[in-house]
Design a protein around this motif. Structure first.
Motif, PDB file in Angstrom:
ATOM      1  N   TYR A  52      -3.597   2.593  -5.540  1.00 45.57           N
ATOM      2  CA  TYR A  52      -2.171   2.238  -5.582  1.00 45.57           C
ATOM      3  C   TYR A  52      -1.960   0.907  -6.302  1.00 45.57           C
ATOM      4  N   TYR A  77       0.108  -2.182   4.988  1.00 43.94           N
ATOM      5  CA  TYR A  77      -1.139  -2.947   4.907  1.00 43.94           C
ATOM      6  C   TYR A  77      -0.843  -4.427   5.179  1.00 43.94           C
ATOM      7  N   CYS A 122      -3.549   3.982   5.399  1.00 42.23           N
ATOM      8  CA  CYS A 122      -4.176   4.208   4.092  1.00 42.23           C
ATOM      9  C   CYS A 122      -5.657   3.842   4.115  1.00 42.23           C
ATOM     10  N   ILE A 158      -5.484   2.426  -1.154  1.00 43.00           N
ATOM     11  CA  ILE A 158      -4.856   1.128  -1.451  1.00 43.00           C
ATOM     12  C   ILE A 158      -5.288   0.640  -2.829  1.00 43.00           C
ATOM     13  N   TYR A 191      -4.062  -9.112  -2.236  1.00 44.18           N
ATOM     14  CA  TYR A 191      -3.863  -7.678  -2.429  1.00 44.18           C
ATOM     15  C   TYR A 191      -4.683  -7.095  -3.559  1.00 44.18           C
ATOM     16  N   CYS A 206       0.849  -1.182   0.000  1.00 43.74           N
ATOM     17  CA  CYS A 206       0.000   0.000   0.000  1.00 43.74           C
ATOM     18  C   CYS A 206       0.892   1.241   0.000  1.00 43.74           C
ATOM     19  N   CYS A 260      -1.660   0.365   9.361  1.00 42.12           N
ATOM     20  CA  CYS A 260      -1.748   0.980   8.037  1.00 42.12           C
ATOM     21  C   CYS A 260      -2.574   2.265   8.129  1.00 42.12           C
TER      22      CYS A 260
END
Length: 299
Positions: free
Chosen positions: A161, A144, A153, A158, A296, A139, A151
Motif C-alpha cells: 500500500y 496502523y 493488515c 501495508i 511509515y 494502511c 490494524c
C-alpha cells in the motif's frame, strides 16, 4: 507557491476537513496572480460571466483521474488539474488510491512549476505553480498505529500500500503531518475558543508581504520558491543549528532536496514567529515535519 503537505492518519481524524479549510487561510491573490489564473481558466472554457477569478483555486480531482486530465492534453492541448490549481491548492484525497503512473507525472510540474504538453500539431506550456495537499490512511484498513483500533493488515499489505507513493514524489513534499483520532471529549466540548481563520489569514498575509519585500531583487515571491544560491543567502543558520541538521541528515538518510526543503520550511517558521534569524527551534520543528515518513515508509 506554498509548501506541499502530506497528511497521514486514520479514517475520521479530520484529514479532508483540514484540507478543505486551507483556502480560508491562504494569502490574498495579487492582481497579477488573479489575471494569470483567469487566463488559464479562460483557455479551459471555465470563466463564468467574463469575470476575473479573485479567489485562489481549490481543485480536488477523484482518484480515478487519468494522467491527461491531471497534467493536461488532448488533441488540442488544454490545461489539466495541475494548471487549474495554479496559485492555489491541488488536493489529492486518499493518495495511494491514485494510479502510480498518474502520481509520477506530478514530479516534473512540482519541480519546474510549469507543464509542457507536446502533440503532433502543437506544443504548449502551461503554468502549474500549485500547493499540493495530499491525505492518506497509514494502511489499507486505516488503523496502523492507531491506539484505539487494531490494524487487520499484514506487513506485506501495508508495504504494498505504502509503496504506491514513490520516494522521489515524497521527496518533493515539504511537510509530513500525522493526525490522531478525535476523542469524545474534544467532540463534546464545543465551547473551546480557537483562533479564527481571519486572524490566521492576517498573519499569513503579513508573512507573505515580508517575503515579497525580502526577495524583490531576486524575482522570488515566497520561501518555497528559493533555489540554489538564494537558499544559502536567505536561510543562514548558526553552528548549533548546523550540527542539529547534520545529525538529522545522517540519521534519517535525507536527500539534498530534503535538506533544502528543511531550510526553506525553517525560514517560513521563523517568519511566522517574527524572527529575522533561523534558530535551533525552527530547525528542529522543520526536521520534525520531514521525519514522519520514516515511521511509515520504512516498514
Amino acid at each position: 507557491m506554498l509548501h506541499n503537505i502530506l497528511i497521514i492518519g486514520p479514517p475520521g481524524s479530520g484529514k479532508t476537513m483540514i484540507s478543505k479549510r486551507l483556502p480560508t487561510i491562504l494569502p490574498d491573490m495579487s492582481f497579477e496572480e488573479a489575471l494569470e489564473v483567469t487566463k488559464i481558466y479562460s483557455v479551459a472554457g471555465l470563466v463564468k460571466d467574463n469575470g476575473i477569478i479573485s479567489k485562489r483555486p481549490y481543485r480536488s480531482p477523484h482518484h480515478t483521474i487519468s494522467r491527461v486530465s491531471l497534467v493536461g492534453g488532448g488533441r488540442i492541448p488544454t490545461p489539466g488539474e495541475v494548471s487549474l490549481a495554479h496559485y492555489g491548492v491541488l488536493f489529492l484525497d486518499e493518495l495511494p488510491e491514485f494510479g502510480k503512473s498518474v502520481l509520477e507525472v506530478l514530479r516534473q510540474p512540482m519541480e519546474d512549476n510549469v507543464v509542457t504538453i507536446s502533440r503532433v500539431n502543437a506544443t504548449l506550456t502551461y503554468p502549474s505553480n500549485f500547493m499540493l495537499v495530499a491525505s492518506m490512511n497509514p494502511c489499507p484498513c486505516g488503523y496502523y498505529g492507531d491506539p484505539l483500533h487494531e490494524c487487520s493488515c499484514s506487513p506485506r499489505d501495508i508495504d504494498r500500500y505504502l509503496k504506491k507513493i514513490s520516494g522521489p514524489l515524497l521527496d518533493r513534499i515539504d511537510i509530513h503531518i500525522e493526525v490522531s483520532p478525535v476523542n469524545f471529549e474534544d467532540l463534546k466540548n464545543r465551547n473551546i475558543k480557537s483562533e479564527s481563520s481571519a486572524k490566521i489569514r492576517n498573519r499569513v498575509n503579513e508573512c507573505r508581504e515580508l517575503q515579497i519585500n525580502r526577495y524583490k531583487e531576486d524575482r522570488v515571491f515566497s520561501n518555497s520558491e528559493l533555489q540554489g544560491r538564494n537558499i544559502n543567502k536567505y536561510c543562514k543558520i548558526n553552528n548549533e543549528s548546523e550540527k542539529i541538521l547534520k545529525n538529522a541528515f545522517d540519521k534519517l538518510g535525507l536527500s539534498a532536496r530534503a535538506y533544502n526543503k528543511i531550510l526553506k520550511v525553517a525560514r517560513t517558521i521563523a517568519d511566522l514567529d517574527g524572527c529575522d534569524d533561523i534558530t535551533e527551534n525552527h530547525i528542529l520543528e522543520a526536521i520534525q515535519y520531514r521525519s514522519m515518513d520514516r515511521k511509515y515508509f520504512s516498514i
